[in-house]
Design a protein around this motif. Structure first.
Motif, PDB file in Angstrom:
ATOM      1  N   ARG A  60       0.849  -1.186   0.000  1.00 48.42           N
ATOM      2  CA  ARG A  60       0.000   0.000   0.000  1.00 48.42           C
ATOM      3  C   ARG A  60       0.894   1.248   0.000  1.00 48.42           C
ATOM      4  NH1 ARG A  60      -5.120   1.642   1.957  1.00 48.42           N
ATOM      5  NH2 ARG A  60      -4.986   3.595   3.069  1.00 48.42           N
ATOM      6  N   PRO A  61       0.533   2.278  -0.789  1.00 48.63           N
ATOM      7  CA  PRO A  61       1.317   3.517  -0.777  1.00 48.63           C
ATOM      8  C   PRO A  61       1.335   4.114   0.632  1.00 48.63           C
ATOM      9  CG  PRO A  61      -0.344   3.572  -2.509  1.00 48.63           C
ATOM     10  CD  PRO A  61      -0.601   2.348  -1.693  1.00 48.63           C
ATOM     11  N   GLN A  62       2.453   4.685   1.009  1.00 46.39           N
ATOM     12  CA  GLN A  62       2.597   5.259   2.331  1.00 46.39           C
ATOM     13  C   GLN A  62       1.799   6.551   2.438  1.00 46.39           C
ATOM     14  OE1 GLN A  62       6.638   5.912   3.470  1.00 46.39           O
ATOM     15  NE2 GLN A  62       6.120   6.124   5.615  1.00 46.39           N
ATOM     16  N   PHE A  63       1.159   6.747   3.591  1.00 44.28           N
ATOM     17  CA  PHE A  63       0.411   7.967   3.866  1.00 44.28           C
ATOM     18  C   PHE A  63       1.284   8.881   4.705  1.00 44.28           C
ATOM     19  CE2 PHE A  63      -2.532  10.583   6.312  1.00 44.28           C
ATOM     20  CZ  PHE A  63      -3.268  11.120   5.278  1.00 44.28           C
ATOM     21  N   ALA A  64       1.247  10.178   4.414  1.00 46.66           N
ATOM     22  CA  ALA A  64       2.083  11.130   5.144  1.00 46.66           C
ATOM     23  C   ALA A  64       1.292  12.362   5.563  1.00 46.66           C
ATOM     24  CB  ALA A  64       3.267  11.555   4.277  1.00 46.66           C
ATOM     25  N   VAL A  65       1.612  12.847   6.756  1.00 45.49           N
ATOM     26  CA  VAL A  65       1.046  14.081   7.293  1.00 45.49           C
ATOM     27  C   VAL A  65       2.217  14.982   7.667  1.00 45.49           C
ATOM     28  CG1 VAL A  65      -0.346  15.125   9.115  1.00 45.49           C
ATOM     29  CG2 VAL A  65      -0.935  12.839   8.262  1.00 45.49           C
ATOM     30  N   HIS A  66       2.241  16.195   7.111  1.00 45.48           N
ATOM     31  CA  HIS A  66       3.291  17.167   7.436  1.00 45.48           C
ATOM     32  C   HIS A  66       2.629  18.427   7.976  1.00 45.48           C
ATOM     33  CE1 HIS A  66       6.336  14.771   5.421  1.00 45.48           C
ATOM     34  NE2 HIS A  66       5.466  14.609   4.441  1.00 45.48           N
ATOM     35  N   ARG A  67       3.178  18.935   9.054  1.00 43.49           N
ATOM     36  CA  ARG A  67       2.630  20.143   9.695  1.00 43.49           C
ATOM     37  C   ARG A  67       3.645  21.273   9.587  1.00 43.49           C
ATOM     38  NH1 ARG A  67       0.309  20.667  15.897  1.00 43.49           N
ATOM     39  NH2 ARG A  67       0.697  22.900  16.083  1.00 43.49           N
ATOM     40  N   ALA A  88      -7.497   7.672   8.080  1.00 40.03           N
ATOM     41  CA  ALA A  88      -8.311   8.760   8.634  1.00 40.03           C
ATOM     42  C   ALA A  88      -7.988   9.074  10.100  1.00 40.03           C
ATOM     43  CB  ALA A  88      -9.794   8.460   8.451  1.00 40.03           C
ATOM     44  N   PRO A  89      -7.737   8.066  10.945  1.00 42.45           N
ATOM     45  CA  PRO A  89      -7.385   8.401  12.336  1.00 42.45           C
ATOM     46  C   PRO A  89      -6.107   9.249  12.456  1.00 42.45           C
ATOM     47  CG  PRO A  89      -8.042   6.101  12.191  1.00 42.45           C
ATOM     48  CD  PRO A  89      -7.929   6.620  10.780  1.00 42.45           C
ATOM     49  N   LEU A  90      -5.155   9.058  11.544  1.00 47.45           N
ATOM     50  CA  LEU A  90      -3.943   9.881  11.556  1.00 47.45           C
ATOM     51  C   LEU A  90      -4.271  11.338  11.266  1.00 47.45           C
ATOM     52  CD1 LEU A  90      -1.603   7.497   9.529  1.00 47.45           C
ATOM     53  CD2 LEU A  90      -1.596   7.860  12.012  1.00 47.45           C
ATOM     54  N   VAL A  91      -5.161  11.540  10.307  1.00 46.17           N
ATOM     55  CA  VAL A  91      -5.587  12.905   9.952  1.00 46.17           C
ATOM     56  C   VAL A  91      -6.319  13.530  11.132  1.00 46.17           C
ATOM     57  CG1 VAL A  91      -6.968  14.300   8.378  1.00 46.17           C
ATOM     58  CG2 VAL A  91      -5.734  12.305   7.505  1.00 46.17           C
ATOM     59  N   SER A  92      -7.229  12.768  11.712  1.00 45.56           N
ATOM     60  CA  SER A  92      -8.009  13.262  12.847  1.00 45.56           C
ATOM     61  C   SER A  92      -7.109  13.667  14.012  1.00 45.56           C
ATOM     62  CB  SER A  92      -8.996  12.177  13.280  1.00 45.56           C
ATOM     63  OG  SER A  92      -9.798  12.632  14.330  1.00 45.56           O
ATOM     64  N   THR A  93      -6.135  12.830  14.314  1.00 47.04           N
ATOM     65  CA  THR A  93      -5.203  13.121  15.404  1.00 47.04           C
ATOM     66  C   THR A  93      -4.392  14.383  15.118  1.00 47.04           C
ATOM     67  OG1 THR A  93      -5.049  10.782  15.983  1.00 47.04           O
ATOM     68  CG2 THR A  93      -3.255  12.203  16.733  1.00 47.04           C
ATOM     69  N   ALA A  94      -3.906  14.524  13.900  1.00 48.22           N
ATOM     70  CA  ALA A  94      -3.111  15.704  13.538  1.00 48.22           C
ATOM     71  C   ALA A  94      -3.939  16.979  13.670  1.00 48.22           C
ATOM     72  CB  ALA A  94      -2.577  15.563  12.114  1.00 48.22           C
ATOM     73  N   LEU A  95      -5.206  16.931  13.244  1.00 47.54           N
ATOM     74  CA  LEU A  95      -6.056  18.118  13.314  1.00 47.54           C
ATOM     75  C   LEU A  95      -6.435  18.445  14.752  1.00 47.54           C
ATOM     76  CD1 LEU A  95      -8.260  17.469  10.160  1.00 47.54           C
ATOM     77  CD2 LEU A  95      -6.267  18.971  10.385  1.00 47.54           C
ATOM     78  N   ALA A  96      -6.708  17.423  15.557  1.00 42.73           N
ATOM     79  CA  ALA A  96      -7.036  17.641  16.969  1.00 42.73           C
ATOM     80  C   ALA A  96      -5.832  18.237  17.705  1.00 42.73           C
ATOM     81  CB  ALA A  96      -7.467  16.336  17.620  1.00 42.73           C
ATOM     82  N   ARG A  97      -4.637  17.791  17.362  1.00 41.55           N
ATOM     83  CA  ARG A  97      -3.422  18.311  17.995  1.00 41.55           C
ATOM     84  C   ARG A  97      -3.250  19.800  17.688  1.00 41.55           C
ATOM     85  NH1 ARG A  97       0.671  14.421  16.854  1.00 41.55           N
ATOM     86  NH2 ARG A  97      -0.286  13.305  18.575  1.00 41.55           N
ATOM     87  N   CYS A  98      -3.608  20.209  16.479  1.00 40.97           N
ATOM     88  CA  CYS A  98      -3.523  21.635  16.135  1.00 40.97           C
ATOM     89  C   CYS A  98      -4.384  22.458  17.083  1.00 40.97           C
ATOM     90  CB  CYS A  98      -3.978  21.875  14.699  1.00 40.97           C
ATOM     91  SG  CYS A  98      -2.869  21.216  13.448  1.00 40.97           S
ATOM     92  N   LEU A  99      -5.613  22.009  17.303  1.00 42.94           N
ATOM     93  CA  LEU A  99      -6.510  22.741  18.201  1.00 42.94           C
ATOM     94  C   LEU A  99      -5.982  22.747  19.631  1.00 42.94           C
ATOM     95  CD1 LEU A  99     -10.045  21.694  16.917  1.00 42.94           C
ATOM     96  CD2 LEU A  99      -8.876  23.881  16.633  1.00 42.94           C
ATOM     97  N   SER A 100      -5.467  21.612  20.089  1.00 38.31           N
ATOM     98  CA  SER A 100      -4.949  21.566  21.461  1.00 38.31           C
ATOM     99  C   SER A 100      -3.698  22.432  21.620  1.00 38.31           C
ATOM    100  CB  SER A 100      -4.672  20.122  21.885  1.00 38.31           C
ATOM    101  OG  SER A 100      -3.585  19.583  21.172  1.00 38.31           O
TER     102      SER A 100
END
Length: 140
Positions: A3-10, A30-42
């Motif tokens: 599977r292609p690797q998924f990446a999140v960069h902030r 999707a949980p990785l995206v959710s966690t990254a977005l929640a961390r931004c708010l926190s």
């Protein structure tokens, strides 16, 4: 086939952040995206821009994550905007009518979803009546 690797960069810019996503957004990522977005708010970020240029696929699971994060961000007094959505996500946004919540476009300015009929045809369809017996299956 792997599977292609998924990446999140902030990329933080004061009280604003650019989240760059790459790969496929689905049930698994999707949980990785959710966690990254929640961390931004926190972390006190109130302006979240999400660059989807390198996203190859996003299903309704991803849409749900974005809608939930947008709601949380709005409740915190901020904004969340998607930029450069892939065609599949653009279609889902059109079909659900939720693009105005996530894209930087005013309500009503999105293209019409697939399956919409021209106004003249829609008015003709509204005037057509169907006998109840044919809908319910009862014999006349």
């Amino acid at each position: 086939m792997p599977r292609p690797q998924f990446a999140v960069h902030r990329h933080d810019r004061g009280k604003r952040v650019l989240i760059t996503l790459a790969g496929e957004i689905d049930l698994e990522s999707a949980p990785l995206v959710s966690t990254a977005l929640a961390r931004c708010l926190s972390d006190g970020i109130r302006a979240i821009d999400i660059d989807l240029t390198h996203v190859t696929f996003c299903d309704c699971t991803g849409l749900n994550v974005f809608l939930h994060a947008a709601q949380q961000t709005t409740e915190a007094g901020g904004t969340l905007r998607l930029h450069h959505p892939p065609p599949v996500l653009g279609l889902i946004l059109d079909l659900t009518g939720s693009g105005f919540l996530l894209l930087d476009v005013p309500f009503g300015s999105l293209s019409h979803p697939l399956g919409d009929v021209p106004a003249s045809t829609a008015q003709t369809l509204r005037r057509r009546t169907v006998p109840l017996s044919s809908v319910s299956g009862d014999a006349p």
